[in-house]
Design a protein around this motif. Sequence first.
Motif, PDB file in Angstrom:
ATOM      1  N   GLY A 165       2.174   2.103  26.422  1.00  0.00           N
ATOM      2  CA  GLY A 165       2.418   2.024  27.857  1.00  0.00           C
ATOM      3  C   GLY A 165       1.663   0.893  28.516  1.00  0.00           C
ATOM      4  N   GLU A 166       1.907   0.705  29.787  1.00  0.00           N
ATOM      5  CA  GLU A 166       1.262  -0.330  30.588  1.00  0.00           C
ATOM      6  C   GLU A 166       0.396   0.324  31.660  1.00  0.00           C
ATOM      7  OE1 GLU A 166       1.197  -3.475  30.243  1.00  0.00           O
ATOM      8  OE2 GLU A 166       2.752  -3.837  28.766  1.00  0.00           O
ATOM      9  N   PRO A 167      -0.654  -0.322  32.120  1.00  0.00           N
ATOM     10  CA  PRO A 167      -1.137  -1.622  31.658  1.00  0.00           C
ATOM     11  C   PRO A 167      -2.005  -1.489  30.414  1.00  0.00           C
ATOM     12  CG  PRO A 167      -2.509  -0.833  33.430  1.00  0.00           C
ATOM     13  CD  PRO A 167      -1.424   0.204  33.253  1.00  0.00           C
ATOM     14  N   LEU A 168      -2.140  -2.592  29.676  1.00  0.00           N
ATOM     15  CA  LEU A 168      -2.910  -2.588  28.436  1.00  0.00           C
ATOM     16  C   LEU A 168      -4.199  -3.409  28.569  1.00  0.00           C
ATOM     17  CD1 LEU A 168      -0.148  -3.017  25.714  1.00  0.00           C
ATOM     18  CD2 LEU A 168      -1.632  -1.063  26.019  1.00  0.00           C
ATOM     19  N   ARG A 169      -4.737  -3.489  29.772  1.00  0.00           N
ATOM     20  CA  ARG A 169      -5.931  -4.326  29.947  1.00  0.00           C
ATOM     21  C   ARG A 169      -7.054  -3.900  29.008  1.00  0.00           C
ATOM     22  NH1 ARG A 169      -9.729  -7.194  32.422  1.00  0.00           N
ATOM     23  NH2 ARG A 169     -11.695  -6.175  32.875  1.00  0.00           N
ATOM     24  N   PHE A 170      -7.269  -2.606  28.842  1.00  0.00           N
ATOM     25  CA  PHE A 170      -8.398  -2.140  28.060  1.00  0.00           C
ATOM     26  C   PHE A 170      -8.019  -1.808  26.623  1.00  0.00           C
ATOM     27  CE2 PHE A 170     -10.045  -1.622  32.264  1.00  0.00           C
ATOM     28  CZ  PHE A 170     -11.400  -1.834  32.134  1.00  0.00           C
ATOM     29  N   ARG A 171      -6.805  -2.099  26.218  1.00  0.00           N
ATOM     30  CA  ARG A 171      -6.422  -1.788  24.842  1.00  0.00           C
ATOM     31  C   ARG A 171      -5.599  -2.948  24.298  1.00  0.00           C
ATOM     32  NH1 ARG A 171      -6.285   2.324  21.454  1.00  0.00           N
ATOM     33  NH2 ARG A 171      -7.087   3.816  22.968  1.00  0.00           N
ATOM     34  N   PRO A 172      -6.049  -3.546  23.205  1.00  0.00           N
ATOM     35  CA  PRO A 172      -5.299  -4.674  22.653  1.00  0.00           C
ATOM     36  C   PRO A 172      -3.964  -4.221  22.097  1.00  0.00           C
ATOM     37  CG  PRO A 172      -7.045  -3.998  21.151  1.00  0.00           C
ATOM     38  CD  PRO A 172      -7.246  -3.218  22.414  1.00  0.00           C
ATOM     39  N   PRO A 173      -2.965  -5.106  22.082  1.00  0.00           N
ATOM     40  CA  PRO A 173      -1.689  -4.754  21.464  1.00  0.00           C
ATOM     41  C   PRO A 173      -1.874  -4.432  19.980  1.00  0.00           C
ATOM     42  CG  PRO A 173      -1.515  -6.776  22.758  1.00  0.00           C
ATOM     43  CD  PRO A 173      -2.967  -6.461  22.657  1.00  0.00           C
ATOM     44  N   VAL A 174      -1.007  -3.594  19.450  1.00  0.00           N
ATOM     45  CA  VAL A 174      -1.048  -3.278  18.025  1.00  0.00           C
ATOM     46  C   VAL A 174      -0.581  -4.498  17.249  1.00  0.00           C
ATOM     47  CG1 VAL A 174      -0.183  -1.718  16.238  1.00  0.00           C
ATOM     48  CG2 VAL A 174      -0.544  -0.873  18.566  1.00  0.00           C
ATOM     49  N   THR A 175      -1.277  -4.837  16.186  1.00  0.00           N
ATOM     50  CA  THR A 175      -0.947  -6.008  15.370  1.00  0.00           C
ATOM     51  C   THR A 175      -0.284  -5.585  14.061  1.00  0.00           C
ATOM     52  OG1 THR A 175      -3.078  -5.975  14.233  1.00  0.00           O
ATOM     53  CG2 THR A 175      -2.953  -7.220  16.308  1.00  0.00           C
ATOM     54  N   PRO A 176       0.409  -6.509  13.380  1.00  0.00           N
ATOM     55  CA  PRO A 176       0.960  -6.184  12.061  1.00  0.00           C
ATOM     56  C   PRO A 176      -0.112  -5.700  11.084  1.00  0.00           C
ATOM     57  CG  PRO A 176       1.951  -8.200  12.895  1.00  0.00           C
ATOM     58  CD  PRO A 176       0.849  -7.840  13.850  1.00  0.00           C
ATOM     59  N   ALA A 177      -1.319  -6.266  11.179  1.00  0.00           N
ATOM     60  CA  ALA A 177      -2.406  -5.818  10.306  1.00  0.00           C
ATOM     61  C   ALA A 177      -2.765  -4.364  10.580  1.00  0.00           C
ATOM     62  CB  ALA A 177      -3.625  -6.708  10.483  1.00  0.00           C
TER      63      ALA A 177
ATOM     64  N   GLY B 223     -11.298  -6.719  15.465  1.00  0.00           N
ATOM     65  CA  GLY B 223     -12.103  -7.927  15.424  1.00  0.00           C
ATOM     66  C   GLY B 223     -12.805  -8.147  16.754  1.00  0.00           C
ATOM     67  N   PRO B 224     -13.670  -9.167  16.850  1.00  0.00           N
ATOM     68  CA  PRO B 224     -14.455  -9.388  18.075  1.00  0.00           C
ATOM     69  C   PRO B 224     -13.609  -9.545  19.338  1.00  0.00           C
ATOM     70  CG  PRO B 224     -15.354 -10.665  16.271  1.00  0.00           C
ATOM     71  CD  PRO B 224     -14.065 -10.089  15.774  1.00  0.00           C
ATOM     72  N   ASP B 225     -12.539 -10.341  19.275  1.00  0.00           N
ATOM     73  CA  ASP B 225     -11.703 -10.531  20.462  1.00  0.00           C
ATOM     74  C   ASP B 225     -11.029  -9.229  20.868  1.00  0.00           C
ATOM     75  OD1 ASP B 225     -12.357 -13.218  20.630  1.00  0.00           O
ATOM     76  OD2 ASP B 225     -10.657 -13.844  19.398  1.00  0.00           O
ATOM     77  N   GLN B 226     -10.494  -8.495  19.885  1.00  0.00           N
ATOM     78  CA  GLN B 226      -9.850  -7.214  20.179  1.00  0.00           C
ATOM     79  C   GLN B 226     -10.871  -6.198  20.690  1.00  0.00           C
ATOM     80  OE1 GLN B 226      -8.152  -6.708  16.195  1.00  0.00           O
ATOM     81  NE2 GLN B 226      -6.135  -6.619  17.150  1.00  0.00           N
ATOM     82  N   ALA B 227     -12.080  -6.231  20.115  1.00  0.00           N
ATOM     83  CA  ALA B 227     -13.131  -5.292  20.536  1.00  0.00           C
ATOM     84  C   ALA B 227     -13.493  -5.508  22.001  1.00  0.00           C
ATOM     85  CB  ALA B 227     -14.361  -5.459  19.652  1.00  0.00           C
ATOM     86  N   ALA B 228     -13.599  -6.778  22.409  1.00  0.00           N
ATOM     87  CA  ALA B 228     -13.921  -7.079  23.801  1.00  0.00           C
ATOM     88  C   ALA B 228     -12.837  -6.539  24.724  1.00  0.00           C
ATOM     89  CB  ALA B 228     -14.084  -8.586  23.982  1.00  0.00           C
ATOM     90  N   ARG B 229     -11.597  -6.685  24.311  1.00  0.00           N
ATOM     91  CA  ARG B 229     -10.499  -6.193  25.145  1.00  0.00           C
ATOM     92  C   ARG B 229     -10.477  -4.663  25.170  1.00  0.00           C
ATOM     93  NH1 ARG B 229      -4.178  -8.186  25.226  1.00  0.00           N
ATOM     94  NH2 ARG B 229      -3.516  -6.762  26.896  1.00  0.00           N
ATOM     95  N   ARG B 230     -10.729  -4.039  24.018  1.00  0.00           N
ATOM     96  CA  ARG B 230     -10.744  -2.562  23.973  1.00  0.00           C
ATOM     97  C   ARG B 230     -11.804  -1.997  24.912  1.00  0.00           C
ATOM     98  NH1 ARG B 230     -10.484   1.870  24.713  1.00  0.00           N
ATOM     99  NH2 ARG B 230     -10.179   3.649  23.328  1.00  0.00           N
ATOM    100  N   LEU B 231     -12.934  -2.717  25.030  1.00  0.00           N
ATOM    101  CA  LEU B 231     -14.025  -2.269  25.891  1.00  0.00           C
ATOM    102  C   LEU B 231     -13.827  -2.719  27.331  1.00  0.00           C
ATOM    103  CD1 LEU B 231     -16.662  -0.683  25.773  1.00  0.00           C
ATOM    104  CD2 LEU B 231     -17.837  -2.810  25.174  1.00  0.00           C
ATOM    105  N   GLY B 232     -12.971  -3.734  27.521  1.00  0.00           N
ATOM    106  CA  GLY B 232     -12.707  -4.224  28.866  1.00  0.00           C
ATOM    107  C   GLY B 232     -13.734  -5.204  29.375  1.00  0.00           C
ATOM    108  N   VAL B 233     -14.389  -5.935  28.455  1.00  0.00           N
ATOM    109  CA  VAL B 233     -15.410  -6.903  28.864  1.00  0.00           C
ATOM    110  C   VAL B 233     -15.019  -8.287  28.368  1.00  0.00           C
ATOM    111  CG1 VAL B 233     -17.218  -5.152  28.809  1.00  0.00           C
ATOM    112  CG2 VAL B 233     -16.802  -6.544  26.765  1.00  0.00           C
TER     113      VAL B 233
END
Length: 327
Positions: free
Chosen positions: A32-44, A92-102
């Motif tokens: 769902g939206e918005p996904l500010r605090f959660r990164p999109p799911v990746t193929p990995a 990863g670091p970039d996804q972690a920052a987005r998951r935390l919202g920082v």
Amino acid sequence: MVPAADAEAVRVALRGPAGASWAADRLTEALGEPLRFRPPVTPAAVGHLVRAGLLTYLGGETACPDVHPDQVAALARRRDLPALLDRHVPLGPDQAARRLGVRRTDWTQIVRLGWITPTCTIDIDYKRHGGVTTVPLYSAESIALLPLTRPTVDWHALRTLTAGRRSPLTALAPVPQDEDRVLLAEVARIARVGRAAVVNWRRHHPDFPTPAAGTTVHPEFDRSTVVEWLLAHDKIAVPTGVPAATLTVGPSLGAGAPELLRMDDPLLELCDDPEGEDLLSGWMTDTTADTLTHLTAAETGASLRKLTAPGTTPLAVPDGLRVIDRF
């Protein structure tokens, strides 16, 4: 959920394997939206779900495998999808920052402080950009728990820092993991209860963590051990998203039906001056923000009839409503 099964048996009933990229897009849509605090799911991430037994491997690369589209659809319908992703997919670091919202720079400070450590690493070959790079991966559950386990941090201020602003975390000194301890009062803050409740848990639960230091009057406990105990006894839960508020907005003159609008991570600041304005801020989708802006700009104006947020009773806001800024 469609259970993981023998790969050959799945192929027999399959209309055609679905690629990991397609599966990742379907699961991202399901969040769902918005996904500010959660990164999109990746193929990995789809590969991690296969290794966790939530999807069946049907060929292709093991890191980004082909899967059954019906299994993906069933997984996307699960209400606990965010929790499943946090449990089984490291970031990863970039996804972690987005998951935390920082910001990414703030995440670097969190790692420097030793508040979280990698669970594993992965080698990525960038080919044209310097060859193989080793990237640390972090537990998404541990990332999501940080605002609970570090209650002294002003997370709202950290999440709203603009680019170029110095992180307040730079002023903090790292604490070795074997010295990261909390008093009963901070255990209470982590669990969002009174200190008396923690004293009661300690008295009635034989498995409550034993002090790692301190005195009889002021015992100190290992933070990670306390968090594990709180999780095991359902005293805290892993946050799977940010708080959402529902705004009931209607024309000031009552000339029309009220509209329900969603706002994530809401912050209400009540003005001390009766003549001043109360401020409400948070995150919205562009469509919702457009609707709110249109309502406030209409000839009749708009008023916020009711604000409903998790953990609170609905707040009545009888005055007019205007949009001060969008960013």
